[in-house]
Design a protein around this motif. Structure first.
Motif, PDB file in Angstrom:
ATOM      1  N   HIS A   4       0.817  -1.213   0.000  1.00  0.00           N
ATOM      2  CA  HIS A   4       0.000   0.000   0.000  1.00  0.00           C
ATOM      3  C   HIS A   4       0.856   1.271   0.000  1.00  0.00           C
ATOM      4  N   GLY A   5       2.060   1.185   0.540  1.00  0.00           N
ATOM      5  CA  GLY A   5       2.975   2.317   0.407  1.00  0.00           C
ATOM      6  C   GLY A   5       3.305   2.566  -1.056  1.00  0.00           C
ATOM      7  N   TRP A   6       3.588   1.491  -1.786  1.00  0.00           N
ATOM      8  CA  TRP A   6       3.864   1.607  -3.219  1.00  0.00           C
ATOM      9  C   TRP A   6       2.622   2.120  -3.948  1.00  0.00           C
ATOM     10  N   ASP A   7       1.432   1.582  -3.586  1.00  0.00           N
ATOM     11  CA  ASP A   7       0.177   2.045  -4.211  1.00  0.00           C
ATOM     12  C   ASP A   7       0.035   3.557  -4.066  1.00  0.00           C
ATOM     13  N   LEU A   8       0.239   4.060  -2.849  1.00  0.00           N
ATOM     14  CA  LEU A   8       0.085   5.498  -2.602  1.00  0.00           C
ATOM     15  C   LEU A   8       1.137   6.312  -3.348  1.00  0.00           C
ATOM     16  N   ALA A   9       2.352   5.805  -3.378  1.00  0.00           N
ATOM     17  CA  ALA A   9       3.409   6.517  -4.098  1.00  0.00           C
ATOM     18  C   ALA A   9       3.062   6.629  -5.580  1.00  0.00           C
TER      19      ALA A   9
END
Length: 190
Positions: free
Chosen positions: A123-128
């Motif tokens: 989800h960190g990658w998704d948000l980035a």
């Protein structure tokens, strides 16, 4: 899960720091944008990840979880704080011992730590990606994340958390291989 806490601990810290940085740079006009996680807008994903990280911190401290729906909406700044608090909670060696309450119920504490890492990574990658930022993690953290994602992938696909695997070259960075294993296209561009 057989990922030792000596490996999970620094990976959780690195990903939590990355998520906090990403959250700090999310603009209000981006909140209704799409994310690679199709069921969430940016605002919904911020809320989901923030509440999950609050739960992860409680799991690390072996605290009871509140009733479902008891949390309040999470802002990007709140998400940054939640990421930091989760990293601190999982920095204690005792957090990985025994069992704890997390998500659907009681589970081994080291498994809860692994779930925390995969939430931060994916989800960190998704948000980035959704907000035009980079999600840079070390190769070591990418390797740990790949191991965790591969270990939970079948169960996560069965419960609808992951999509069908996306083919990624064998020589791709481990982070990209973890993304592909979770059903994400590392080249997603909105």
């Amino acid at each position: 899960m057989n990922t030792p806490h000596s490996t999970l601990q620094p990976a959780i810290r690195e990903c939590a720091d990355a998520v906090a940085l990403i959250a700090a740079h999310i603009q209000d006009e981006q909140l209704q944008g799409r994310t690679p996680c199709e069921k969430f807008t940016v605002a919904e994903l911020v809320d989901h990840l923030g509440l999950t990280l609050q739960s992860a911190a409680r799991a690390a401290r072996k605290e009871a979880q509140p009733a479902a729906g008891a949390g309040s909406a999470v802002s990007p700044q709140d998400l940054a704080d939640c990421a930091s608090l989760a990293a601190v909670a999982w920095s204690e060696g005792a957090a990985y011992e025994g069992t704890t309450e997390f998500g659907p119920g009681e589970m081994p504490a080291d498994f809860a730590a692994s779930i925390t890492l995969q939430e931060l990574v994916l989800h960190g990658w998704d948000l980035a990606r959704a907000t035009g930022q980079s999600f840079g993690v070390s190769e070591g953290t990418g390797q740990v994340a790949l191991g965790v994602v591969e270990q939970v992938a079948e169960r996560a696909r069965n419960n609808g958390s992951y999509g069908a695997p996306v083919p990624v070259p064998d020589d791709a960075p481990d982070l990209h291989r973890a993304l592909g294993a979770s059903g994400r296209n590392p080249g997603w561009n909105g």
